[in-house]
Design a protein around this motif. Structure first.
Motif, PDB file in Angstrom:
ATOM      1  N   ILE A 296       0.595 -13.529 -55.932  1.00  0.00           N
ATOM      2  CA  ILE A 296       1.850 -14.252 -55.764  1.00  0.00           C
ATOM      3  C   ILE A 296       2.120 -15.855 -55.525  1.00  0.00           C
ATOM      4  CG2 ILE A 296       2.682 -12.175 -54.776  1.00  0.00           C
ATOM      5  CD1 ILE A 296       2.594 -13.592 -51.943  1.00  0.00           C
ATOM      6  N   THR A 297       0.696 -16.461 -55.472  1.00  0.00           N
ATOM      7  CA  THR A 297       0.814 -17.833 -55.344  1.00  0.00           C
ATOM      8  C   THR A 297       0.310 -18.593 -56.438  1.00  0.00           C
ATOM      9  OG1 THR A 297      -1.579 -17.966 -54.418  1.00  0.00           O
ATOM     10  CG2 THR A 297       0.245 -17.868 -52.855  1.00  0.00           C
ATOM     11  N   GLY A 298       0.059 -17.695 -57.743  1.00  0.00           N
ATOM     12  CA  GLY A 298      -0.237 -18.102 -59.165  1.00  0.00           C
ATOM     13  C   GLY A 298      -1.565 -18.585 -59.135  1.00  0.00           C
ATOM     14  N   ARG A 299      -2.477 -18.034 -58.260  1.00  0.00           N
ATOM     15  CA  ARG A 299      -4.040 -18.337 -58.422  1.00  0.00           C
ATOM     16  C   ARG A 299      -4.751 -17.199 -58.814  1.00  0.00           C
ATOM     17  NH1 ARG A 299      -5.554 -20.020 -52.380  1.00  0.00           N
ATOM     18  NH2 ARG A 299      -7.612 -20.176 -53.419  1.00  0.00           N
ATOM     19  N   THR A 300      -5.871 -17.611 -59.672  1.00  0.00           N
ATOM     20  CA  THR A 300      -6.640 -16.853 -60.471  1.00  0.00           C
ATOM     21  C   THR A 300      -7.054 -15.508 -59.447  1.00  0.00           C
ATOM     22  OG1 THR A 300      -7.625 -18.539 -61.804  1.00  0.00           O
ATOM     23  CG2 THR A 300      -8.472 -16.347 -61.949  1.00  0.00           C
ATOM     24  N   VAL A 301      -6.907 -14.276 -60.146  1.00  0.00           N
ATOM     25  CA  VAL A 301      -7.792 -13.129 -59.267  1.00  0.00           C
ATOM     26  C   VAL A 301      -8.801 -12.765 -60.244  1.00  0.00           C
ATOM     27  CG1 VAL A 301      -7.330 -10.816 -58.781  1.00  0.00           C
ATOM     28  CG2 VAL A 301      -5.510 -12.227 -58.891  1.00  0.00           C
ATOM     29  N   PRO A 302     -10.129 -12.785 -59.524  1.00  0.00           N
ATOM     30  CA  PRO A 302     -11.243 -12.645 -60.327  1.00  0.00           C
ATOM     31  C   PRO A 302     -11.439 -11.019 -60.590  1.00  0.00           C
ATOM     32  CG  PRO A 302     -11.715 -13.213 -58.221  1.00  0.00           C
ATOM     33  CD  PRO A 302     -10.300 -13.357 -58.264  1.00  0.00           C
ATOM     34  N   GLU A 303     -12.585 -10.903 -61.299  1.00  0.00           N
ATOM     35  CA  GLU A 303     -12.959  -9.314 -61.578  1.00  0.00           C
ATOM     36  C   GLU A 303     -13.394  -8.787 -60.021  1.00  0.00           C
ATOM     37  OE1 GLU A 303     -16.299  -6.636 -63.777  1.00  0.00           O
ATOM     38  OE2 GLU A 303     -16.099  -8.597 -64.144  1.00  0.00           O
ATOM     39  N   ILE A 304     -13.048  -7.896 -59.681  1.00  0.00           N
ATOM     40  CA  ILE A 304     -13.077  -6.959 -58.284  1.00  0.00           C
ATOM     41  C   ILE A 304     -14.360  -6.340 -58.427  1.00  0.00           C
ATOM     42  CG2 ILE A 304     -12.311  -5.697 -56.755  1.00  0.00           C
ATOM     43  CD1 ILE A 304      -9.582  -6.705 -57.670  1.00  0.00           C
ATOM     44  N   THR A 305     -15.423  -6.787 -57.591  1.00  0.00           N
ATOM     45  CA  THR A 305     -16.660  -5.775 -57.562  1.00  0.00           C
ATOM     46  C   THR A 305     -16.700  -5.401 -56.232  1.00  0.00           C
ATOM     47  OG1 THR A 305     -18.043  -7.635 -56.830  1.00  0.00           O
ATOM     48  CG2 THR A 305     -17.970  -7.319 -59.352  1.00  0.00           C
ATOM     49  N   CYS A 306     -17.341  -4.147 -56.059  1.00  0.00           N
ATOM     50  CA  CYS A 306     -17.549  -3.361 -54.606  1.00  0.00           C
ATOM     51  C   CYS A 306     -18.983  -3.018 -54.473  1.00  0.00           C
ATOM     52  CB  CYS A 306     -16.700  -2.263 -54.631  1.00  0.00           C
ATOM     53  SG  CYS A 306     -14.758  -2.811 -54.621  1.00  0.00           S
TER      54      CYS A 306
END
Length: 365
Positions: A296-306
């Motif tokens: 919502i702040t226009g920043r990058t969402v990286p690949e999510i790892t767990c």
């Protein structure tokens, strides 16, 4: 496109429960100021905010005041008025807003939406009278479930009907308004998967987890979900199709049923941070709350790892003292309490994550 909101600016949060508190804490950790609009000053979100407004969230003048103090608005309350929210659009960014949000507030609209995407839904009928039930069960059969069409807080519980002898129990529920009668199909597993949609409509997925409930309350999530790879791919494809069709920027969680025959049915769609994805607080490179803020702040969402495999147990107030007493004997537990004083809407006060594949008897007693 979403305008980039950098740290040092203010995120206004509409809603005051556990999700609002965790969102506020993460936003502050990321360098943002936080203002909260909540109807109760005792909500945990209010106590961690930089400033707050005590009011119900559906009054235009109050929301406009919140907008004037914020660079972007986020919401974690489901009982929002769509018309009131849309009136704010000329004044402030509201990335999570979309006309499709009505899908999550109305079970009938949700069913029609899913059918339009050629996604399996359980057989259903719209019900306003006992006569409607009598007619509908001829095709839906027993057992079946009667639910209010509108999704609202503090609404009556769903009613299971096993025979015509149960019809009289439906009168109280029908008195609250139109209902949905849904077939009950035995399922083998329940699953959940969460997606983050950014301002470019890029969809990033959290892992699929198996969810285990008792009396409608989430008890644990199992990561990774114990299903074959082709089934996992099919569930992700269904979820991504839904997330894209919603045309929102933010978070979308899909709850699913899987039958012993391998059929997948969508149970619910949610556009708020979901308890089933709170495992991400301890197991992922970023939590669902950080991912939502980034979107919502226009920043990058990286690949999510767990990290996996693991099981996250959700603790209610009745179990809290036992968990605390057992901590010296279990240094391997990763324990998180949501608030010192308040449970979330389901009565949960915290969670315990264990890197394991077997369910711990301590949490099944």
């Amino acid at each position: 496109m979403v305008q980039t909101i950098l740290p040092g600016q203010t995120i206004g949060i509409i809603g005051g429960g556990k999700a609002a508190r965790l969102l506020a804490l993460k936003a502050q950790e990321m360098g943002y100021y936080v203002g909260v609009l909540a109807k109760n000053r005792h909500y945990p979100a209010v106590r961690v905010a930089d400033w707050w407004m005590e009011h119900r969230p559906n009054e235009p003048a109050v929301l406009l005041e919140l907008a004037e103090k914020s660079a972007v608005l986020a919401f974690v309350a489901e009982e929002l008025d769509m018309d009131v929210l849309s009136s704010l659009l000329p004044y402030i960014q509201l990335p999570q807003f979309s006309e499709s949000l009505s899908i999550t507030q109305d079970r009938l609209i949700e069913k029609v939406f899913l059918e339009s995407l050629n996604i399996n839904v359980l057989p259903y009928a719209t019900i306003t009278t006992l006569v409607d039930i009598q007619e509908a069960v001829q095709s839906i059969g027993y057992p079946c479930v009667l639910k209010p069409i509108r999704v609202e807080p503090n609404q009556p519980k769903n009613l299971f009907l096993y025979s015509e002898a149960d019809f009289h129990k439906a009168e109280k529920l029908l008195a609250t308004g139109a209902c949905l009668l849904e077939s009950w199909i035995p399922f083998e597993k329940e699953m959940a998967v969460t997606f983050i949609v950014d301002g470019n409509q890029t969809v990033t997925s959290f892992p699929i987890v198996e969810t285990c409930h008792q009396d409608g309350v989430l008890k644990r999530t199992v990561l990774p979900a114990p299903v074959e790879a082709d089934m996992r791919d099919a569930m992700k494809e269904i979820g991504e199709r839904i997330a894209r069709a919603m045309e929102i920027v933010g978070i979308v969680t899909i709850e699913l049923f899987v039958t012993s025959a391998g059929m997948i049915y969508v149970k619910r769609i949610s556009t708020q941070p979901h308890a089933a994805t709170d495992y991400s607080l301890d197991l992922c490179n970023l939590s669902q709350y950080e991912a939502l803020i980034r979107a919502i702040t226009g920043r990058t969402v990286p690949e999510i790892t767990c990290s996996d495999p693991s099981i996250t147990y959700y603790v209610d107030a009745s179990k809290m003292k036992q968990v605390v007493a057992a901590l010296p004997e279990h240094p391997e537990w990763c324990v998180r309490f949501y608030s010192h004083t308040a449970a979330d809407e389901a009565g949960l006060v915290g969670q315990v994550t264990v890197r394991a594949t077997e369910v711990d008897e301590f949490f099944t007693e």
